[in-house]
Design a protein around this motif. Sequence first.
Motif, PDB file in Angstrom:
ATOM      1  N   TYR A  56       0.535  -1.320  -0.415  1.00 54.46           N
ATOM      2  CA  TYR A  56       0.183   0.272  -0.199  1.00 54.46           C
ATOM      3  C   TYR A  56       0.815   1.368   0.322  1.00 54.46           C
ATOM      4  N   ARG A  57       2.061   1.355   1.152  1.00 59.40           N
ATOM      5  CA  ARG A  57       2.775   2.623   1.010  1.00 59.40           C
ATOM      6  C   ARG A  57       3.889   2.556  -0.565  1.00 59.40           C
ATOM      7  N   ARG A  58       4.096   1.423  -1.166  1.00 63.11           N
ATOM      8  CA  ARG A  58       4.393   1.200  -1.959  1.00 63.11           C
ATOM      9  C   ARG A  58       3.462   2.233  -3.282  1.00 63.11           C
ATOM     10  N   CYS A  59       2.495   1.503  -2.949  1.00 63.67           N
ATOM     11  CA  CYS A  59       1.652   2.107  -4.772  1.00 63.67           C
ATOM     12  C   CYS A  59       1.355   3.946  -4.113  1.00 63.67           C
ATOM     13  N   VAL A  60       1.259   4.455  -3.402  1.00 63.13           N
ATOM     14  CA  VAL A  60       0.905   5.699  -2.639  1.00 63.13           C
ATOM     15  C   VAL A  60       2.222   6.656  -3.456  1.00 63.13           C
ATOM     16  N   ALA A  61       3.967   5.726  -2.939  1.00 59.76           N
ATOM     17  CA  ALA A  61       5.032   5.915  -2.954  1.00 59.76           C
ATOM     18  C   ALA A  61       4.969   6.975  -4.397  1.00 59.76           C
ATOM     19  N   GLN A  62       4.809   4.973  -5.251  1.00 55.51           N
ATOM     20  CA  GLN A  62       4.324   5.802  -6.940  1.00 55.51           C
ATOM     21  C   GLN A  62       3.075   6.209  -7.891  1.00 55.51           C
ATOM     22  N   CYS A  63       2.966   6.866  -6.934  1.00 56.22           N
ATOM     23  CA  CYS A  63       1.712   8.167  -7.164  1.00 56.22           C
ATOM     24  C   CYS A  63       1.694   9.414  -6.379  1.00 56.22           C
ATOM     25  N   VAL A  64       2.758   9.668  -6.037  1.00 49.44           N
ATOM     26  CA  VAL A  64       3.691  10.640  -5.343  1.00 49.44           C
ATOM     27  C   VAL A  64       5.180  10.654  -6.637  1.00 49.44           C
ATOM     28  N   ARG A  65       5.301   9.928  -6.481  1.00 53.73           N
ATOM     29  CA  ARG A  65       6.624   9.807  -7.825  1.00 53.73           C
ATOM     30  C   ARG A  65       5.978  10.737  -9.303  1.00 53.73           C
ATOM     31  N   LYS A  66       4.685   9.935  -9.484  1.00 58.03           N
ATOM     32  CA  LYS A  66       4.033  10.328 -10.668  1.00 58.03           C
ATOM     33  C   LYS A  66       3.600  11.263 -10.822  1.00 58.03           C
ATOM     34  N   LYS A  67       3.199  12.261  -9.904  1.00 56.38           N
ATOM     35  CA  LYS A  67       3.089  13.256  -9.652  1.00 56.38           C
ATOM     36  C   LYS A  67       3.910  14.367  -9.984  1.00 56.38           C
ATOM     37  N   ARG A  68       4.514  14.248  -9.228  1.00 58.92           N
ATOM     38  CA  ARG A  68       6.618  14.574  -8.872  1.00 58.92           C
ATOM     39  C   ARG A  68       6.572  15.030 -10.558  1.00 58.92           C
ATOM     40  N   GLN A  69       6.353  13.683 -11.586  1.00 57.07           N
ATOM     41  CA  GLN A  69       6.913  13.782 -12.464  1.00 57.07           C
ATOM     42  C   GLN A  69       6.061  14.378 -13.587  1.00 57.07           C
ATOM     43  N   ASP A  70       4.832  14.743 -13.708  1.00 53.42           N
ATOM     44  CA  ASP A  70       4.129  15.451 -14.402  1.00 53.42           C
ATOM     45  C   ASP A  70       4.572  16.878 -13.996  1.00 53.42           C
ATOM     46  N   PHE A  71       4.337  17.237 -12.867  1.00 55.01           N
ATOM     47  CA  PHE A  71       4.526  18.244 -12.431  1.00 55.01           C
ATOM     48  C   PHE A  71       6.162  19.036 -12.910  1.00 55.01           C
ATOM     49  N   GLU A  72       6.946  18.211 -12.335  1.00 53.55           N
ATOM     50  CA  GLU A  72       8.076  18.654 -13.879  1.00 53.55           C
ATOM     51  C   GLU A  72       8.027  18.765 -15.138  1.00 53.55           C
ATOM     52  N   LYS A  73       7.539  18.317 -15.721  1.00 52.87           N
ATOM     53  CA  LYS A  73       7.450  18.214 -17.182  1.00 52.87           C
ATOM     54  C   LYS A  73       6.635  19.334 -17.617  1.00 52.87           C
ATOM     55  N   GLN A  74       5.326  20.083 -16.418  1.00 51.87           N
ATOM     56  CA  GLN A  74       4.382  20.899 -16.863  1.00 51.87           C
ATOM     57  C   GLN A  74       5.808  22.737 -16.367  1.00 51.87           C
ATOM     58  N   PHE A  75       6.248  22.070 -15.579  1.00 53.46           N
ATOM     59  CA  PHE A  75       7.037  23.414 -15.363  1.00 53.46           C
ATOM     60  C   PHE A  75       7.925  23.662 -16.099  1.00 53.46           C
ATOM     61  N   ARG A  76       8.648  22.573 -17.056  1.00 52.56           N
ATOM     62  CA  ARG A  76       9.583  22.957 -17.982  1.00 52.56           C
ATOM     63  C   ARG A  76       8.603  23.848 -19.002  1.00 52.56           C
ATOM     64  N   ASP A  77       7.420  23.643 -19.455  1.00 55.84           N
ATOM     65  CA  ASP A  77       6.513  23.857 -20.319  1.00 55.84           C
ATOM     66  C   ASP A  77       6.374  25.691 -19.557  1.00 55.84           C
ATOM     67  N   ALA A  78       6.501  25.807 -18.757  1.00 54.16           N
ATOM     68  CA  ALA A  78       6.255  27.079 -18.341  1.00 54.16           C
ATOM     69  C   ALA A  78       7.414  27.959 -18.236  1.00 54.16           C
ATOM     70  N   LEU A  79       8.537  27.166 -18.184  1.00 52.61           N
ATOM     71  CA  LEU A  79       9.859  28.186 -18.183  1.00 52.61           C
ATOM     72  C   LEU A  79      10.203  28.013 -19.543  1.00 52.61           C
ATOM     73  N   GLU A  80       9.811  27.550 -20.684  1.00 52.37           N
ATOM     74  CA  GLU A  80      10.355  27.645 -21.859  1.00 52.37           C
ATOM     75  C   GLU A  80       8.742  28.384 -22.164  1.00 52.37           C
ATOM     76  N   SER A  81       7.983  29.186 -21.754  1.00 44.96           N
ATOM     77  CA  SER A  81       7.106  29.991 -22.206  1.00 44.96           C
ATOM     78  C   SER A  81       7.351  31.039 -21.794  1.00 44.96           C
ATOM     79  N   LEU A  82       7.708  31.048 -19.689  1.00 42.31           N
ATOM     80  CA  LEU A  82       8.499  32.085 -19.505  1.00 42.31           C
ATOM     81  C   LEU A  82      10.075  32.745 -20.844  1.00 42.31           C
ATOM     82  N   SER A  83      10.282  32.356 -20.603  1.00 39.64           N
ATOM     83  CA  SER A  83      11.717  32.874 -21.648  1.00 39.64           C
ATOM     84  C   SER A  83      10.942  33.070 -23.133  1.00 39.64           C
ATOM     85  N   ALA A  84      10.426  32.856 -23.565  1.00 40.90           N
ATOM     86  CA  ALA A  84      10.087  33.090 -24.385  1.00 40.90           C
ATOM     87  C   ALA A  84       8.936  34.854 -24.595  1.00 40.90           C
TER      88      ALA A  84
END
Length: 252
Positions: A56-84
């Motif tokens: 159960y804890r592993r599944c929760v940790a995987q959810c946390v990891r996926k949400k972090r990875q999704d936000f990292e991608k979103q943040f990179r997109d935001a920075l590319e837009s910010l740079s432009a």
Amino acid sequence: MQSLHTGKSYWQQEITRREYSLAAVKGAAVVVGITFLFYGDIRWLILPAPLGVLYYRRCVAQCVRKKRQDFEKQFRDALESLSAELNIGYSMENAVKEVLNDLRVMYSEQSLICREFTYMVRQLNLNVTAEQAWRDLEKRVCLPEVSGFVTIFIQAKRSGGDSIMIIRNAVKQMTDKADVKREIETVIAAKKLEFQVMSVIPFGIIGYMRFSFPEFMGLLYGNLFGVCFMSICLGLYLAAWKLGSRIVDIQV
């Protein structure tokens, strides 16, 4: 960063009740499956119960990891837009507001990146400085990528350097790191699949033996020797699985 009220990290607060419930169901299924295959009696349910909690804890940790990875991608997109936006000539305050408009096109209004930039825009509208708004974001999410960008932005602003060029270089470095990470994941994707298949095979073999040769396997159930022997086998399997998980889990 943890919430003072819930004690949960920023990412754990983003996990929905449905995701928690699904993790609990998976943990319970693991306990029942192991009990049936290794002990054959519901009375021994207590033995693999800790494994259900760990899963159960592993599944929760995987959810946390996926949400972090999704936000990292979103943040990179935001920075590319910010740079432009900065390259066009906007100030940091106005650029952040324009980035929010771009993010609303790329992601839903309820996405984490949109919610964070909406909050930043509200801060800027209340005359909070851009530096403080970025620092607040850094404290909330506690991600190396965000911390690195905020540090670079603040140093560039205070040193009076070329902020646009510095931010552009920071975005390029983050993009390069993400590309390397994707290449590594592509290379080991097949190995991860093989590991997942191999992890299931022992359970399949035990299940097949139980149904095909019940008289032979019956010697391992309903007695103390069988419980001890199957517990040892389960322990060896878990040790091998843990080792394999560490091998295929490569962090960049």
